[in-house]
Structures are given as structure tokens and as C-alpha cells.
Design a protein around this motif. Structure first.
Motif, PDB file in Angstrom:
ATOM      1  N   SER A  32     -14.736   8.591  -6.671  1.00 26.70           N
ATOM      2  CA  SER A  32     -13.819   7.459  -6.788  1.00 26.70           C
ATOM      3  C   SER A  32     -13.932   6.753  -8.140  1.00 26.70           C
ATOM      4  O   SER A  32     -12.922   6.479  -8.791  1.00 26.70           O
ATOM      5  N   ASN A  43     -11.599   0.814   6.224  1.00 24.09           N
ATOM      6  CA  ASN A  43     -10.256   0.223   6.290  1.00 24.09           C
ATOM      7  C   ASN A  43      -9.888  -0.626   5.067  1.00 24.09           C
ATOM      8  O   ASN A  43      -8.719  -0.829   4.775  1.00 24.09           O
ATOM      9  N   PRO A  81      -4.566   9.319   1.412  1.00 20.68           N
ATOM     10  CA  PRO A  81      -5.184   8.009   1.189  1.00 20.68           C
ATOM     11  C   PRO A  81      -4.157   7.003   0.666  1.00 20.68           C
ATOM     12  O   PRO A  81      -3.271   7.361  -0.110  1.00 20.68           O
ATOM     13  N   ASN A 109     -15.562   0.248   2.651  1.00 22.04           N
ATOM     14  CA  ASN A 109     -15.174   1.596   2.214  1.00 22.04           C
ATOM     15  C   ASN A 109     -14.537   2.427   3.323  1.00 22.04           C
ATOM     16  O   ASN A 109     -14.505   3.645   3.245  1.00 22.04           O
ATOM     17  N   LEU A 125       0.876  -1.168   0.000  1.00 22.13           N
ATOM     18  CA  LEU A 125       0.000   0.000   0.000  1.00 22.13           C
ATOM     19  C   LEU A 125       0.913   1.217   0.000  1.00 22.13           C
ATOM     20  O   LEU A 125       1.983   1.198   0.616  1.00 22.13           O
ATOM     21  N   ARG A 165     -10.756   0.303   2.012  1.00 27.11           N
ATOM     22  CA  ARG A 165     -10.967   1.182   0.862  1.00 27.11           C
ATOM     23  C   ARG A 165      -9.895   1.077  -0.237  1.00 27.11           C
ATOM     24  O   ARG A 165     -10.228   1.111  -1.429  1.00 27.11           O
ATOM     25  N   PRO A 166      -8.613   0.946   0.112  1.00 28.55           N
ATOM     26  CA  PRO A 166      -7.609   0.861  -0.966  1.00 28.55           C
ATOM     27  C   PRO A 166      -7.862  -0.315  -1.917  1.00 28.55           C
ATOM     28  O   PRO A 166      -7.609  -0.196  -3.119  1.00 28.55           O
ATOM     29  N   TYR A 167      -8.344  -1.430  -1.392  1.00 32.20           N
ATOM     30  CA  TYR A 167      -8.637  -2.594  -2.233  1.00 32.20           C
ATOM     31  C   TYR A 167      -9.966  -2.386  -2.962  1.00 32.20           C
ATOM     32  O   TYR A 167     -10.072  -2.520  -4.180  1.00 32.20           O
ATOM     33  N   TYR A 168     -10.966  -2.089  -2.151  1.00 32.88           N
ATOM     34  CA  TYR A 168     -12.335  -1.839  -2.615  1.00 32.88           C
ATOM     35  C   TYR A 168     -12.374  -0.926  -3.845  1.00 32.88           C
ATOM     36  O   TYR A 168     -12.930  -1.272  -4.891  1.00 32.88           O
ATOM     37  N   GLU A 197      -3.084   3.650  -1.497  1.00 32.08           N
ATOM     38  CA  GLU A 197      -3.487   3.023  -2.747  1.00 32.08           C
ATOM     39  C   GLU A 197      -2.610   1.789  -2.954  1.00 32.08           C
ATOM     40  O   GLU A 197      -1.490   1.749  -2.472  1.00 32.08           O
ATOM     41  N   ARG A 238      -5.842  -1.239   5.995  1.00 35.05           N
ATOM     42  CA  ARG A 238      -5.588   0.135   6.453  1.00 35.05           C
ATOM     43  C   ARG A 238      -5.711   1.060   5.257  1.00 35.05           C
ATOM     44  O   ARG A 238      -5.535   0.651   4.119  1.00 35.05           O
ATOM     45  N   HIS A 239      -6.016   2.337   5.532  1.00 40.08           N
ATOM     46  CA  HIS A 239      -6.365   3.192   4.394  1.00 40.08           C
ATOM     47  C   HIS A 239      -5.780   4.599   4.453  1.00 40.08           C
ATOM     48  O   HIS A 239      -5.938   5.362   3.502  1.00 40.08           O
TER      49      HIS A 239
END
Lengths: 421, 421
Positions: B246, B210, B36, B208, B13, B212-215, B38, B27-28
Motif C-alpha cells: 500500500s 472497513n 477495493p 485497515n 468512494l 481502509r480507503p481513508y486509512y 478508493e 466501507r472498503h
């Protein structure tokens, strides 16, 4: 009588009772014995063209089997319809107590989320070949949606006739496409009779009246897809919801045709029929061991199955006899339970007809009519968003709090029905 | 800080602001500048694996691009999601006055009829890899439906948090799957803040928060599909609805990634953003020439876009700058007109967000921001059956008669708005 002339892979229309042949026009009844007309195909020619290799190269839609669908040339309406997912339903299988279970999921069919898109794309493609620009239907809702949407997409005019007590979602979902929606103060069977009269007077393509021989053939595509998606084999058991009974007879026909043209091996299979107890002329006749049914006045939340005088009831009863199929029906409460069970185990939200199919499958497995160590396919025919009214007060309840962590903690602590494990 | 370890094609990440790297956990946010996080990929390795030939052999789902999606191993949730139709919309093109138009139609996405199934299948597959069995989300509705359904299908527990004033259909469509639905007396932004607190306390996978980076990466699949379905090329114009912003940033990223791994040639393209006037922080900022937005309190029928503090608003504004994209917004009436126009011309019934996209596209074409002799793709993100309330009194009206041919004749004769030609 005009001379018969083959069109594409279609040879003629043919009476199911006496075998008399008719030209490939918009007509549906034999003039001699009033038997329903059906499309007769040139299977020898189809067998030489429709191979597994040929199919594999085609787009993922129902039209990959186009030689066995009744259009003379390339289809012009509904090119995206079909090839819906066949889902291996392990979690539902466990709950129903059967070794292997599959869901054929037309709840996500294109574009209007029911199997009716299959029959409509065929009927409208054929209507256009025959020169029609105005199409129409009598409908319990799903068909109205599909005719309205597919007509809009292809620039045809649509009249859809519905009973006055339809679910709101199905009404809006016809109006939105700009179709002329005529609401009839009466049951579906009255709507249907009126449409037969209108079809006699106005020169429109009524998909399920004068276009019915073509229209009904579209249902076969659901069966074709099941066979291909199972790896070119016939499922031992198939459970199909019944309104007119047409879908069930066409699933059976699709299996027979794939055997005939050599795409699958012949094997033992049973096709079972599911109805709502509030409209069960076919399952009642079957259980009584009769080969004819008594018309009923429908009273069920499964409005898409509420046909009291099922046009293909007689032929559905024959399919049970030929394939060793069973038939049963379920109450409104059992329908809702079936919807909920399918949603909770497989994440599939079906309309009331799907609850009927799941509920009846449960009964047939419990009774041994479908043995526990066998494999079955359940046909889900429409999306749950179309019949929200039926489950509105039965889906469960929300928990209501303010945007406060303390309130959420307290809720979790006090409400032991909130499941975190 | 644990040692960084590549997982599949994911390297780490990484903070979008400072570039600091973090392990591939739930984690985000960057601990240093709150930027943020990614997912960073091993593009060299991906380039060697993800070829057109390899993709062609894979199932028709979003997972055919799996090297560019953030899971370490084979996905376990949502295997049927994606590869929705890209429709050539000639009739709508004519009405909007543009040479060529395409509709990317996620209104029929599997299983819950919105693009959210893409992000959820990624988030839940990844959550399971990270050992979670309880998943959760803050949602304006579509995400709640998708988390509930996909969690049910895969046997995970779900908590979904929604604002109290959601459309009925979206509420039932979450409850039916057996999810715990928590209704919050407040706007989405308050729901979101509460979820951030809950995620800090309970060890759940909040898709959306913790996760969120994957989602968020799941949205790229819509862009990948557009490129493949257009014959491996980038559309000159793409119009995308914006809630958090997004989806728009990920569509842009998907085009960049396909260039990077050699699947499409670099070409000039613009990504445009559509909002509802009642919640238009991003389009308002863009039109004012600002690179930051002012939070708003939403008031629009487009509830799925009603995010007043858009998490990716800043990055969406950057995309406009980088690609020469425009942004605009439309009123509730224009949204309904957009829904109706899309339905009447293409037979596609979209939710309110789709009306926003069509309405804004109309404005951008009229203003020349999208030139009339160009080609554009409109992203339709959800099904109209989810927001029936919004069009209920605007879809048109039924004509009501008794089941009598004479009454129908009289109706046709007297009501000249019934169009038969």
C-alpha cells in the motif's frame, strides 16, 4: 593565558564563582577556585540580531536560536535536532487536577529520542570547531546513544563510557552506530571520575567533561522552544527532571536570556525539580531547606537520573530559591504510574525520567505547590522504548486466542475488563 | 444506495476496478466485483486552494496537505504527525556508490516512531467524523502501537489484534497506552482474516478493514513531504519497503496528484519496491515478469513486512510497470547489514524494514537498476528501538573494565579494534 578573543557571539569562558575569564577552549574548571566555567555572550550584539522576525524565517530546529548557542560559526552537527512538539495536554490536566497543562515532548527528538541530542549537537559542532575528531562521554545511556549517533552521522570517532547495569536498549542503541562502548563495573559517578582522568590524559573532546561549558548550553534550546511555542511567553510553572541538575538550571537560564534580549516580557515564574526517591540528593536537600546536598548511592529504575553526586545540584537549589520553585521525588511504583498515566491520557510513551516528572507534578499539584488554577509545562526528556525493562511487567497483559470469531466472542463476553465504551 | 454527497474535497468512494461510486461511509469493497474502494477527490477545487503559498503558511505536519487527505472537516486526531526530516545522506551515498541520496526518516514520526502514525491519524480523524468511538486494527506491530497511542490521546477505545510472535517492544508499546491487545495464535494473514469477520459483526472502525480507503490515503503524505522538501520536485528514484504494498502505491499516487494539482512539474521517475527474502511475494512476481503474485508463508526478521498475502501487491506490480521501477529482496543477514550501515553512516537507527530498504537499494544500485550518477530517496518507515531483538547479537560488543585509568590504558593498548582515528 592566551589573549581573550570573541568568537561569533561568545566573548569568553567565565567562572561562575569568581567571574575570571578564560579563552574559548576545551576547558571547564576555574584554575583558581575550581568553579565551573560557563560561556559569556555578547548580549547587546545578540539583541540586535535575534528578533522574532529573524527566528520565524529559520528552519524548525534548535538552531533557530543559534546566537544564544555556543558555536562560532554555522553548526555542522545535528542540524535537525530540536523543535520538538509542545502538546496541550487536556486529558492529563484533568487527571492531575490543573487548569492548563503542556507537555514539551523530547521523546521524539532527532535523532536518538531524548533531549541529549540538543547538548550533543552543540558539543560536537563546537568540538569540530576546536579541531577534535574523537569525541567521548560518560553516560547513563541517553547521552551515549546521542554521542554515538551524531558522531556517526558526522564522521567523527566516538568513545562512550557507561555503567555496566544499563538497560539493554540503551546499550544496543549505542553499539549499532559503531561507537566504541566501554562498560564500567561501577556507578555513574565512578564512570564520571574515570572519564575526568581519561580526559586529562587523552586529547579527546569529552562532551560532559572538558566540553561541558558548551555542551550544557544546548539544554537552553528546550526552554527557548517552550517560550516561542507558547506564543512568546514564560509559563507560570515548569517541571523539570533532575539528574546532574544541569537541564533545570539551563531552562531557567533560557527564560532569563529571552527576557534579556527582549524576546519575551519579564513575568513571574517558578521552575520545579523532579527526582526519583532512589536518587534524590537535590530534592532531599531542598525539602530540608538546605542549600547544599549530600551525595547518595543511586537505587532507582530511573537510570537516566541516577546521578548520586549531581554536578549542578548546588545551582539547581539556587534556582528554586530564586523562582519559588519546589522539588519532590517519587518511588519506582509512582514512576511506573506516571509513565502509564501519560501514555493513557496523551498517547506519549516516555522513559522512566518522564514518569518521574509526571509523578512529581502530580504531587506538587496535589500539595498546592503548583496551584490548580494555574498553567504548567512538564519537560519529557526521553522515549519509553529506551526503558522497556522498567515497565515490562507493568504495562498490562495481552489476551491470547486462536484466529476464531467464536473465541473472540467468548473472550469479549467473559472478560469484562475489555473496555469497549 | 444513499445519494452521493460531496464532503469537503471528497466526492465519493469509488471502485478501483469498475469505477462504481459509493457514499463516503466506512466501507472498503465494491459490491459488484469485490474491487477495493478508493476516495475520489474534487481535484479542480483542490487545485484552486492547495497552492505552495498556502502550504507554506501551515504548521509543519502532514496536515499541511489536508485537501488531499480524506477528512471532511479539520482533523481531530494526530495534529503533530508527519513532516519528518528528509536527510541528505552523503556518507551512505558514498558507501552505496550513488551520486546523491536522501533518507526520508519516519523513524522519528510522531508519536510512535513509524509511518503508521500517518495512516492512523487520518483513519481516526475520519472514524470520529463518521461517529465511531471504538477503533481497531490488525497489525504486525507498528500499526498496533500507533492505533493504541493515537486512540489514547484522543480518548477513543482501541482493540488491536496482533500475531502472537511479535517483538516484545511492539507489544509493550501497545499495552502501555491502555489499549485492548488481542494476541492471535497465527500469522498476520490469519489475524487479518479474523479482523474482517469481527468488523462484519461489531460496529467498530477497523482502520485497515472497513476504514481502509481513508486509512491508506494517509501514506500519501510521506510522498507529498518528499516533494516539498526536495524543493517541489519529484525524485528520479524512490525505494519503498513493501508489506501489503500500500505505501508504495500511495507514494506513486502522491507524485501523480501533485502533478495533477500543479504543485510539481511532470518528470520521469521510478518507484522501486523492497522486500525481505523470507516474505517476498511481490518482488518474486516482479522478477518473474508476472503481474500477479503467489501468497507465501512469511519467515523473516522483518516482521513489520511479513504479509504473505499482500492486499495491494497487484497494484504495486502495476506501479513498477508504469514507472520503470524494479523490485528485489534481501536475506536476514543483509537486513542486519543494512541497519548497521545506515546507523554507522548517517546516525539513523531503523527497524528491520529500514534494513530491507537499504539492502535492496544497495542491490539495485550495484545492478544498475538505479544508475550510479542518479539521485534516489530511501523511505525509512520505523525506529530501530522497536526491533531490538533482531540486532541484539549483531550490533557489536561492549568492552568491560573496572573504573581504573590503568585498565583503560591497557585496553586501548591491547585491543586494536578500538578505533580512535
Amino acid at each position: 593565558m592566551p589573549k581573550l578573543k570573541q568568537q561569533g557571539f561568545m566573548k569568553a569562558l567565565q567562572c561562575r564563582e569568581c567571574g575570571r575569564e578564560y579563552p574559548l577552549e576545551a576547558r571547564h574548571v576555574c584554575e583558581f577556585d575550581f568553579g565551573p566555567l560557563e560561556v559569556a555572550y555578547d548580549y547587546a550584539k545578540i539583541k540586535s540580531k535575534l528578533t522574532r522576525a529573524a527566528i520565524a524565517k529559520r528552519p524548525h530546529s534548535m538552531w533557530r536560536y543559534r546566537e544564544l548557542l555556543p558555536v562560532a560559526k554555522a553548526p555542522t552537527v545535528g542540524l535537525e535536532v530540536g523543535f520538538t512538539p509542545l502538546i496541550k495536554a487536556d486529558r492529563l490536566a484533568k487527571r492531575l487536577g490543573i487548569r492548563e497543562l503542556w507537555i514539551k515532548n523530547d521523546a521524539v527528538n532527532y535523532p536518538t529520542l531524548s533531549f541529549k541530542d540538543r547538548v550533543v549537537s552543540v558539543a560536537l559542532s563546537r568540538a569540530r570547531e576546536l579541531g577534535y575528531e574523537t569525541v567521548a562521554c560518560a553516560s547513563t545511556g541517553n547521552l551515549a546513544n546521542s554521542v554515538a549517533a551524531n558522531a556517526a552521522a558526522s564522521g567523527m570517532k566516538a568513545f562512550v563510557f557507561i555503567p555496566h547495569d544499563l538497560e539493554k536498549g540503551k546499550v544496543i542503541n549505542s553499539l549499532i552506530y559503531g561507537a566504541n562502548v566501554i562498560s564500567i563495573k561501577g556507578h555513574y559517578d565512578e564512570v564520571n571520575r574515570l572519564c575526568a582522568e581519561i580526559a586529562g590524559k587523552y586529547d579527546w573532546a569529552f562532551v560532559n567533561v572538558n566540553m561541558r561549558p558548551y555542551y550544557a548550553e544546548g539544554s537552553k534550546s528546550q526552554g527557548f522552544e517552550i517560550l516561542e511555542q507558547l506564543g512568546w511567553k514564560i509559563p507560570r510553572h515548569t517541571v523539570v527532571p533532575m539528574a546532574s541538575g544541569s537541564l533545570l538550571t539551563k531552562i531557567h537560564k533560557s527564560y532569563q536570556e529571552f527576557i534579556k534580549v527582549g524576546l519575551v516580557k519579564k513575568s513571574n515564574y517558578s521552575v520545579h525539580g523532579a527526582q526519583a526517591t532512589g536518587c534524590s540528593p537535590i530534592s532531599t536537600a531542598h525539602r530540608a531547606g538546605q542549600d547544599f546536598f549530600k551525595p547518595v548511592k543511586p537505587d532507582t529504575i530511573a537510570k537516566s537520573l541516577a546521578i548520586g553526586t549531581p554536578a549542578d545540584g548546588f545551582y539547581a537549589l539556587k534556582v528554586f530559591k530564586e523562582t519559588g520553585g519546589a522539588s519532590d521525588d517519587v518511588t519506582d511504583d509512582e514512576i511506573r504510574e506516571g509513565i502509564k498515566l501519560l501514555a493513557e491520557t496523551e498517547g506519549i510513551f516516555s522513559e522512566t525520567a518522564g514518569g518521574v516528572t509526571v509523578g512529581v507534578a502530580k504531587k506538587l499539584i496535589a500539595s498546592g505547590a503548583i496551584p490548580a488554577d494555574d498553567s504548567a509545562v512538564l519537560c519529557i526528556t526521553g522515549n519509553g522504548l529506551k526503558t522497556l525493562d522498567a515497565v515490562e511487567n507493568h504495562a498490562g497483559r495481552t489476551r491470547n486466542i486462536s484466529p476464531s470469531l467464536r473465541e473472540f466472542d467468548a473472550l469479549l463476553d467473559s472478560d469484562k475488563t475489555l473496555t469497549t465504551k
